[in-house]
Design a protein around this motif. Structure first.
Motif, mmCIF file in Angstrom:
data_model
loop_
_atom_site.group_PDB
_atom_site.id
_atom_site.type_symbol
_atom_site.label_atom_id
_atom_site.label_comp_id
_atom_site.label_asym_id
_atom_site.label_seq_id
_atom_site.Cartn_x
_atom_site.Cartn_y
_atom_site.Cartn_z
ATOM 1 N N ARG A 138 31.206 -2.088 12.164
ATOM 2 C CA ARG A 138 30.803 -3.501 12.136
ATOM 3 C C ARG A 138 29.933 -3.793 10.924
ATOM 4 O O ARG A 138 30.141 -4.781 10.213
ATOM 5 N N SER A 176 28.967 2.945 11.697
ATOM 6 C CA SER A 176 29.007 1.563 12.175
ATOM 7 C C SER A 176 30.040 0.771 11.386
ATOM 8 O O SER A 176 29.750 0.271 10.289
ATOM 9 N N GLU A 179 32.061 -3.739 7.730
ATOM 10 C CA GLU A 179 32.890 -4.926 7.568
ATOM 11 C C GLU A 179 32.064 -6.116 7.083
ATOM 12 O O GLU A 179 32.548 -6.944 6.323
ATOM 13 N N GLU A 180 30.830 -6.192 7.528
ATOM 14 C CA GLU A 180 30.000 -7.350 7.202
ATOM 15 C C GLU A 180 29.486 -7.322 5.767
ATOM 16 O O GLU A 180 29.331 -8.374 5.143
ATOM 17 N N GLY A 186 22.542 -7.585 12.969
ATOM 18 C CA GLY A 186 23.837 -8.226 12.819
ATOM 19 C C GLY A 186 23.804 -9.225 11.682
ATOM 20 O O GLY A 186 22.989 -9.142 10.766
#
Length: 343
Positions: free
Chosen positions: A185, A183, A188-189, A123
């Motif tokens: 997520r 993914s 976006e990161e 993350g």
């Protein structure tokens, strides 16, 4: 005989003077590019306000923009440009391949994939984690491309390394795209980072990678004489008593530090390591004691200018520097391919 020796000495002195003068002139252009990068942007800020942001800081919005946004961005562009150009110059010298660069031989792609995988697994984490993932990805990619480029009777020829690098880059890019599709997520990161950008960084991020960049640059400059001999051929280097294996290992460490740090902080920016060493070599010859400083200087200038162009061309929106560089580098890459095929 005395006249000939004096003439040779005079020519050598004249050449040294021109090289030093060119370096000084380049540094002046670099300083002007840095000032322009700090002064110009989406927000209209005068040169006077930019100057006062450092000499009489008053906490105003313009001063905050200069000190917290534009200054870190400009310094990162400068260092990333210098690092990528020097890494490309070393790769071209070691492989004697005019097409070698961190982007062409898969080093940038491997570092980017490693950062994407790290983001997927961990993350949002600090840049220190990204840096180590980028180093690992750059190292694995360099070893893999060299291994596959060495297979066959002809060994690691410039053509074999280029083909292996292009194939490996395409393979890595497909894996990276697959991860990002699966993914959202992760996408976006780091989607803006993947385009290659120096926007949105602060001085803390710069300070985290600065030691690695400095070590890589110092190591590269220390190896400049050995790289010069190696670029003339391994037989020549051996006859001069050079330890080829040690030189290659230390040079590989320098490339990994420079490319890995650059990708970690700015994402994969292509073409800098390809075109800048050729420009430096055209001006100074084959001596890497001059090629590397000139490459660092030109690389810093071109990334600063490319980032500034990306900010101004569609103001108030902007283009990442990683999307601006292909406009400069792609035509030059096509020229190199045509020149190589004619040989």
């Amino acid at each position: 005989m005395t006249i000939t020796e004096n003439q040779l000495r005079s020519e050598k002195t004249k050449k040294q003077f021109l090289l030093v003068f060119g370096l000084i002139l380049g540094v002046i252009i670099l300083c002007l590019s840095l000032i322009a990068s700090i002064t110009w942007g989406a927000a209209e800020i005068s040169f006077k306000d930019s100057y006062q942001a450092f000499t009489a800081f008053d906490g105003s919005s313009n001063h905050l923009i200069i000190r917290t946004i534009r200054l870190p961005r400009s310094l990162i562009a400068l260092l990333v440009g210098a690092a990528l150009a020097v890494a490309g110059a070393i790769m071209q010298g070691l492989t004697r391949n005019p097409l070698a660069s961190p982007s062409i031989l898969g080093v940038n792609a491997g570092a980017a994939l490693a950062v994407v995988v790290g983001t997927l697994m961990l993350g949002s984490v600090s840049l220190n984690f990204y840096t180590w993932f980028a180093f690992a990805g750059a190292a694995i990619s360099a070893v893999t491309v060299y291994f596959f480029g060495s297979i066959g009777r002809s060994g690691a020829t410039p053509f074999n390394l280029t083909i292996a690098g292009a194939a490996f880059t395409a393979f890595i890019a497909s894996i990276t795209s697959g991860i990002l599709i699966l993914s959202q997520r992760t996408l976006e990161e780091i989607r803006f980072w993947l385009a290659g950008s120096v926007a949105g960084r602060d001085l803390n991020l710069l300070l985290q990678v600065l030691p690695y960049l400095c070590i890589g640059l110092i190591l590269a400059l220390a190896l400049s004489k050995q790289i010069t001999m190696l670029s003339l051929g391994e037989d020549t280097a051996k006859s001069l008593g050079q330890s080829i294996a040690l030189t290659k290992i230390l040079a590989a460490i320098s490339i990994i530090l420079l490319a890995g740090s650059s990708v970690a902080i700015a994402g994969p920016i292509g073409f800098v390591g390809l075109i800048i060493p050729h420009l430096a070599r055209f001006l100074v010859g084959v001596d890497y004691r001059w090629i590397l400083p000139y490459s660092a200087m030109f690389g810093a200038i071109i990334v600063l200018i490319a980032d500034l162009f990306g900010r101004l061309i569609i103001r108030p929106a902007e283009l990442p520097v990683g999307l601006v560089m292909p406009l400069i580098g792609a035509p030059f890459f096509i020229y190199l391919i045509r020149w190589k095929l004619k040989k």
